[in-house]
Scaffold this active site. Structure first.
Site, PDB file in Angstrom:
ATOM      1  N   ARG A  48     -15.922   7.501 -35.251  1.00 27.14           N
ATOM      2  CA  ARG A  48     -15.084   6.299 -36.900  1.00 27.14           C
ATOM      3  C   ARG A  48     -13.390   7.180 -36.168  1.00 27.14           C
ATOM      4  O   ARG A  48     -12.806   6.664 -35.573  1.00 27.14           O
ATOM      5  CB  ARG A  48     -15.198   7.279 -37.781  1.00 27.14           C
ATOM      6  CG  ARG A  48     -16.262   5.902 -38.061  1.00 27.14           C
ATOM      7  CD  ARG A  48     -16.810   7.108 -39.493  1.00 27.14           C
ATOM      8  NE  ARG A  48     -15.826   7.478 -40.746  1.00 27.14           N
ATOM      9  CZ  ARG A  48     -15.835   8.526 -41.929  1.00 27.14           C
ATOM     10  NH1 ARG A  48     -17.414   8.840 -41.119  1.00 27.14           N
ATOM     11  NH2 ARG A  48     -15.372   8.513 -42.602  1.00 27.14           N
ATOM     12  N   ARG A  72      -6.300  -1.457 -40.947  1.00 27.62           N
ATOM     13  CA  ARG A  72      -6.338  -0.775 -39.642  1.00 27.62           C
ATOM     14  C   ARG A  72      -6.755  -1.513 -38.843  1.00 27.62           C
ATOM     15  O   ARG A  72      -6.631  -0.582 -37.743  1.00 27.62           O
ATOM     16  CB  ARG A  72      -8.051  -0.571 -40.794  1.00 27.62           C
ATOM     17  CG  ARG A  72      -8.139   1.043 -40.868  1.00 27.62           C
ATOM     18  CD  ARG A  72      -9.271   0.997 -41.718  1.00 27.62           C
ATOM     19  NE  ARG A  72     -10.181   1.973 -41.335  1.00 27.62           N
ATOM     20  CZ  ARG A  72     -10.762   3.003 -42.541  1.00 27.62           C
ATOM     21  NH1 ARG A  72     -10.449   2.585 -44.184  1.00 27.62           N
ATOM     22  NH2 ARG A  72     -11.212   3.583 -42.282  1.00 27.62           N
ATOM     23  N   ARG A 120     -18.075  17.324 -45.691  1.00 28.22           N
ATOM     24  CA  ARG A 120     -17.790  16.192 -46.898  1.00 28.22           C
ATOM     25  C   ARG A 120     -19.556  16.004 -46.853  1.00 28.22           C
ATOM     26  O   ARG A 120     -20.199  15.511 -48.267  1.00 28.22           O
ATOM     27  CB  ARG A 120     -17.673  15.475 -46.862  1.00 28.22           C
ATOM     28  CG  ARG A 120     -16.792  14.829 -47.871  1.00 28.22           C
ATOM     29  CD  ARG A 120     -15.836  13.530 -47.470  1.00 28.22           C
ATOM     30  NE  ARG A 120     -16.178  12.498 -46.874  1.00 28.22           N
ATOM     31  CZ  ARG A 120     -14.565  11.485 -46.517  1.00 28.22           C
ATOM     32  NH1 ARG A 120     -13.635  11.795 -46.280  1.00 28.22           N
ATOM     33  NH2 ARG A 120     -15.253  10.399 -45.050  1.00 28.22           N
ATOM     34  N   ARG A 138     -22.890  11.003 -47.120  1.00 29.55           N
ATOM     35  CA  ARG A 138     -22.211   9.695 -47.501  1.00 29.55           C
ATOM     36  C   ARG A 138     -23.236   9.301 -45.756  1.00 29.55           C
ATOM     37  O   ARG A 138     -23.347  10.382 -45.170  1.00 29.55           O
ATOM     38  CB  ARG A 138     -20.733   9.720 -46.944  1.00 29.55           C
ATOM     39  CG  ARG A 138     -19.826   9.371 -48.485  1.00 29.55           C
ATOM     40  CD  ARG A 138     -18.213   9.327 -47.959  1.00 29.55           C
ATOM     41  NE  ARG A 138     -18.466   8.476 -46.694  1.00 29.55           N
ATOM     42  CZ  ARG A 138     -17.040   7.989 -46.582  1.00 29.55           C
ATOM     43  NH1 ARG A 138     -15.380   8.359 -46.766  1.00 29.55           N
ATOM     44  NH2 ARG A 138     -16.644   7.093 -45.621  1.00 29.55           N
ATOM     45  N   LYS A 153      -7.439  11.509 -46.822  1.00 29.45           N
ATOM     46  CA  LYS A 153      -6.005  10.066 -47.544  1.00 29.45           C
ATOM     47  C   LYS A 153      -6.695   9.919 -49.228  1.00 29.45           C
ATOM     48  O   LYS A 153      -5.390   9.701 -49.835  1.00 29.45           O
ATOM     49  CB  LYS A 153      -6.304   8.958 -46.708  1.00 29.45           C
ATOM     50  CG  LYS A 153      -6.046   8.873 -45.180  1.00 29.45           C
ATOM     51  CD  LYS A 153      -5.492   7.425 -44.768  1.00 29.45           C
ATOM     52  CE  LYS A 153      -7.408   7.196 -44.704  1.00 29.45           C
ATOM     53  NZ  LYS A 153      -7.841   7.594 -43.893  1.00 29.45           N
TER      54      LYS A 153
HETATM   55  P1  AMP Z   1     -13.065   4.377 -45.621  1.00 29.48           P
HETATM   56  O1  AMP Z   1     -14.028   5.721 -46.371  1.00 29.48           O
HETATM   57  O2  AMP Z   1     -11.711   4.495 -45.741  1.00 29.48           O
HETATM   58  O3  AMP Z   1     -12.703   5.969 -43.795  1.00 29.48           O
HETATM   59  O4  AMP Z   1     -14.402   3.180 -45.047  1.00 29.48           O
HETATM   60  C1  AMP Z   1     -14.933   4.142 -44.426  1.00 29.48           C
HETATM   61  C2  AMP Z   1     -15.552   2.379 -43.638  1.00 29.48           C
HETATM   62  O5  AMP Z   1     -15.897   1.470 -44.477  1.00 29.48           O
HETATM   63  C3  AMP Z   1     -15.128   2.765 -42.010  1.00 29.48           C
HETATM   64  O6  AMP Z   1     -15.706   3.170 -40.815  1.00 29.48           O
HETATM   65  C4  AMP Z   1     -14.753   0.686 -41.981  1.00 29.48           C
HETATM   66  O7  AMP Z   1     -16.452   0.683 -41.541  1.00 29.48           O
HETATM   67  C5  AMP Z   1     -14.880   0.393 -43.264  1.00 29.48           C
HETATM   68  N1  AMP Z   1     -13.761   0.377 -43.815  1.00 29.48           N
HETATM   69  C6  AMP Z   1     -13.208   0.133 -44.662  1.00 29.48           C
HETATM   70  N2  AMP Z   1     -12.025   0.066 -44.841  1.00 29.48           N
HETATM   71  C7  AMP Z   1     -11.624  -1.498 -43.565  1.00 29.48           C
HETATM   72  C8  AMP Z   1     -10.635  -1.727 -42.996  1.00 29.48           C
HETATM   73  N3  AMP Z   1      -9.709  -1.733 -43.154  1.00 29.48           N
HETATM   74  N4  AMP Z   1     -10.957  -2.047 -42.047  1.00 29.48           N
HETATM   75  C9  AMP Z   1     -12.706  -2.416 -41.449  1.00 29.48           C
HETATM   76  N5  AMP Z   1     -13.555  -1.522 -41.880  1.00 29.48           N
HETATM   77  C10 AMP Z   1     -13.058  -0.530 -42.762  1.00 29.48           C
END
Ligand code: AMP
Length: 191
Positions: A144, A88, A127, A133, A13
């Site tokens: 996740r 989400r 990654r 990360r 994404k």
């Molecule tokens: P991502 O980089 O989009 O995979 O997000 C990394 C982490 O940030 C996720 O596993 C959540 O802990 C938090 N996070 C990101 N976006 C959201 C969201 N819309 N709602 C809740 N937690 C989020």
């Protein structure tokens, strides 16, 4: 153009969001990136978010919604935006509806990247080696993906019922996926 980019963790994404946003001259707003920036700056929001992120859980809706609301209110998001990683949860969908309605616009499309689950785990583990990360360990990756399947995948149906979903195969080379996305978005009328 107001777009949402959906897909499981590791679907690519972030990479595709940057291209699409650039193409339409709109900001790519990634909630994950904003949380990570806050974590590295040690802000109170970052301290709060980190507890959830490290466990692979979602940050509470109130925290996330307020953050997105503030970001969308910034001037660069006036012509539109591409949301990467938001909404989400169903509560976030409803909150976003309110935010967009307030501006007199609507969401133009929800782009869903489809990927093979095992390939995604592999991609994320790779990654983890390069980006380091904190949430890219195998246990956290699997959690996740579970949280995504439980809380976020059902949202595709919500948007599909509104006729907004555009599905794109997210497997393959970055430029191939990019090409598919642009072809799919070609026919979308903008509000
Ligand atoms: P991502 O980089 O989009 O995979 O997000 C990394 C982490 O940030 C996720 O596993 C959540 O802990 C938090 N996070 C990101 N976006 C959201 C969201 N819309 N709602 C809740 N937690 C989020």
């Amino acid at each position: 153009m107001r777009l949402i980019l959906m897909g499981p963790p590791g679907a690519g994404k972030g990479t595709q969001a940057a291209y699409v946003a650039d193409h339409f001259g709109i900001p790519a707003i990634s909630t994950g990136d904003i949380f990570r920036a806050n974590v590295s700056e040690g802000t109170p929001l970052g301290v709060e978010a980190k507890r959830y992120m490290d466990a692979g859980e979602y940050v509470p809706d109130e925290v996330t919604n307020l953050m997105v609301r503030n970001r969308i209110d910034e001037p660069d998001a006036e012509p539109g935006f591409l949301l990467d990683g938001y909404p989400r949860t169903l509560a976030q969908v409803e909150e976003l509806d309110g935010m967009v309605e307030k501006t007199g616009h609507r969401i133009d499309a929800v782009l869903c990247l489809t990927v093979d689950k095992e390939a995604v785990v592999e991609r994320l583990l790779k990654r983890a080696e390069t980006d380091g990360r904190a949430d890219d360990t195998e246990d956290v990756i699997r959690r996740r993906l579970e949280v995504y399947a439980e809380e976020t995948e059902p949202l595709i149906k919500v948007y599909d019922d509104r006729g907004l979903v555009v599905e794109v195969d997210g497997m393959g080379a970055i430029d191939e996926v990019q090409q598919r996305i642009f072809e799919a978005l070609d026919d979308i009328p903008q509000s």
